[in-house]
Every structure is written in structure tokens, then in C-alpha cells.
Design an enzyme around this catalytic site. Structure first.
Site, PDB file in Angstrom:
ATOM      1  N   HIS A   7       0.696  -1.285   0.064  1.00  0.00           N
ATOM      2  CA  HIS A   7       0.159   0.221   0.031  1.00  0.00           C
ATOM      3  C   HIS A   7       0.797   1.227  -0.140  1.00  0.00           C
ATOM      4  CE1 HIS A   7      -3.826   2.087   0.815  1.00  0.00           C
ATOM      5  NE2 HIS A   7      -3.164   2.908   1.322  1.00  0.00           N
ATOM      6  N   SER A   8       0.780   1.926  -0.961  1.00  0.00           N
ATOM      7  CA  SER A   8       1.310   3.262  -1.043  1.00  0.00           C
ATOM      8  C   SER A   8       0.784   4.442  -0.192  1.00  0.00           C
ATOM      9  CB  SER A   8       1.459   3.652  -2.494  1.00  0.00           C
ATOM     10  OG  SER A   8       2.490   3.016  -3.434  1.00  0.00           O
ATOM     11  N   GLU A   9       1.538   5.221   0.473  1.00  0.00           N
ATOM     12  CA  GLU A   9       0.982   6.153   1.344  1.00  0.00           C
ATOM     13  C   GLU A   9      -0.087   7.065   0.662  1.00  0.00           C
ATOM     14  OE1 GLU A   9       2.714   9.653   4.315  1.00  0.00           O
ATOM     15  OE2 GLU A   9       3.936   9.004   2.703  1.00  0.00           O
ATOM     16  N   CYS A  10      -1.129   7.305   1.303  1.00  0.00           N
ATOM     17  CA  CYS A  10      -1.917   8.474   0.831  1.00  0.00           C
ATOM     18  C   CYS A  10      -2.634   9.063   2.026  1.00  0.00           C
ATOM     19  CB  CYS A  10      -3.224   7.796   0.051  1.00  0.00           C
ATOM     20  SG  CYS A  10      -4.590   8.898  -0.527  1.00  0.00           S
ATOM     21  N   CYS A  21     -10.419   9.230  -3.443  1.00  0.00           N
ATOM     22  CA  CYS A  21      -9.955   8.248  -3.966  1.00  0.00           C
ATOM     23  C   CYS A  21     -10.534   7.133  -3.031  1.00  0.00           C
ATOM     24  CB  CYS A  21      -8.462   8.368  -3.898  1.00  0.00           C
ATOM     25  SG  CYS A  21      -7.864   8.288  -2.119  1.00  0.00           S
ATOM     26  N   GLU A  48       4.148   9.161  -1.057  1.00  0.00           N
ATOM     27  CA  GLU A  48       2.893   9.797  -1.171  1.00  0.00           C
ATOM     28  C   GLU A  48       2.365  10.269  -2.678  1.00  0.00           C
ATOM     29  OE1 GLU A  48      -0.554  11.712  -0.341  1.00  0.00           O
ATOM     30  OE2 GLU A  48       0.617  11.031   1.410  1.00  0.00           O
ATOM     31  N   GLY A  49       1.164  10.339  -2.752  1.00  0.00           N
ATOM     32  CA  GLY A  49       0.714  10.519  -4.233  1.00  0.00           C
ATOM     33  C   GLY A  49       1.392   9.648  -5.362  1.00  0.00           C
ATOM     34  N   ASP A  83       2.704   7.915 -13.035  1.00  0.00           N
ATOM     35  CA  ASP A  83       2.827   7.085 -11.869  1.00  0.00           C
ATOM     36  C   ASP A  83       4.042   6.467 -11.955  1.00  0.00           C
ATOM     37  OD1 ASP A  83       2.665   5.186  -9.973  1.00  0.00           O
ATOM     38  OD2 ASP A  83       0.658   4.152 -10.892  1.00  0.00           O
ATOM     39  N   ARG A  85       5.657   5.080  -8.994  1.00  0.00           N
ATOM     40  CA  ARG A  85       5.948   4.467  -7.687  1.00  0.00           C
ATOM     41  C   ARG A  85       6.934   3.366  -7.990  1.00  0.00           C
ATOM     42  NH1 ARG A  85      -0.222   3.129  -6.129  1.00  0.00           N
ATOM     43  NH2 ARG A  85      -0.290   2.977  -8.395  1.00  0.00           N
ATOM     44  N   THR A 106      -4.328  -6.463  -4.940  1.00  0.00           N
ATOM     45  CA  THR A 106      -4.138  -5.411  -5.757  1.00  0.00           C
ATOM     46  C   THR A 106      -5.076  -5.392  -6.897  1.00  0.00           C
ATOM     47  OG1 THR A 106      -2.634  -3.912  -6.931  1.00  0.00           O
ATOM     48  CG2 THR A 106      -2.475  -6.256  -7.402  1.00  0.00           C
TER      49      THR A 106
END
Length: 151
Positions: A7-10, A21, A48-49, A83, A85, A106
Site C-alpha cells: 500500500h502506497s501512502e495516501c 480516492c 505520497e501521491g 505514476d 511508484r 491489488t
């Protein structure tokens, strides 16, 4: 093969509950799912983002989205990547714990591709489904149509 959520930070979604989102919903659904399993992993990446653009640029992109641009267009208009990431740290964590294969929680095929390209066998995908709302429907449509997410 453990179920795995990367999980990428949001900050806006995970912490402040933004409804623009589905990030918070995905995080909560993943934690609930993992809590019911015998074992599993959640790796929370501080990027983030979409692509580590940072909170300030994310807010700038939100402003453009308020004008009708989608998340892809907004990032490009700001001169940012759509993107970028990076899941290298997640791969390092998996290798540290000697995890060679996973079922990935995912909707993003690029995440699975990254793991495969870096030596982690992906034996399956566990969809992380959320119910679209009037606040995130445009965002989810963009993720599906422009970024190839399997929603």
C-alpha cells in the site's frame, strides 16, 4: 504463499478520509482480509501521491481535478509523472523475510509486474474491491481506463 498488500501512502485518504480516492477503503479492506488469514503481510510504502509526488503536488493536482481534469491529466499538466511508484523496498522486505512467492492484493497489474521483474513469484491476485461513490467514481474510471487497473 502469503497474501500480500503493498500500500502506497495516501495521507489525504488513509489519514484524513478523503473521498476523492479509494485508498483508505483499500487499506481497510486489506487489513480486514489479512486479519482473517492465518498469515499475511501488509507493506506500507511512504511514497505520497502516485509516484512520490508529495503532498503539495497532490493538492495542486486536486485543484486541477476540480476543474475537470482526471488524475493522469492533472499530473502531466504539473510536469509530474503519471505514476512512477517504486516497489523496490517492498521487494527488499520480501527477500529479507525469505518470501519467494505471494498472492498480491491489488487492482494494479503494474505492481504485480514489478514483483515478477524483481524475482518475486506472483501466484495470484486478490482483488481489492470498493464500491464507487459519487466522489471517487471519476477517479476509479480513470484508473481503469487510463492506467489499466482491474476494478
Amino acid at each position: 504463499m502469503p497474501p500480500l498488500r503493498i500500500h502506497s501512502e495516501c495521507l489525504t485518504g488513509d489519514v484524513f478520509g478523503s473521498r476523492r480516492c479509494d485508498c483508505r477503503d483499500q487499506l481497510i479492506r486489506s487489513l480486514v482480509y489479512l486479519g482473517k488469514q492465518e498469515y499475511g503481510m501488509l507493506i506500507y510504502l511512504r511514497q505520497e501521491g502516485r509516484g512520490g509526488i508529495g503532498l503539495l503536488n497532490k493538492i495542486r493536482a486536486y485543484s486541477l481535478q476540480d476543474q475537470g481534469y482526471d488524475t493522469v491529466e492533472a499530473n502531466l499538466m504539473l510536469g509530474l509523472p503519471v505514476d512512477k511508484r517504486d516497489y523496490t523496498f517492498a521487494v527488499e522486505v520480501l527477500k529479507y523475510f525469505n518470501v519467494k512467492s505471494v498472492k498480491v492484493m491489488t487492482n494494479n497489474p503494474a505492481k504485480m509486474d514489478f514483483l515478477l521483474e524483481h524475482g518475486i513469484r506472483v501466484t495470484g491476485r486478490i482483488p481489492v474491491k470498493s464500491t464507487p461513490t459519487p466522489y471517487d467514481e471519476f477517479y476509479l474510471t480513470t484508473k481503469r481506463e487510463r492506467l489499466g487497473h482491474q476494478l
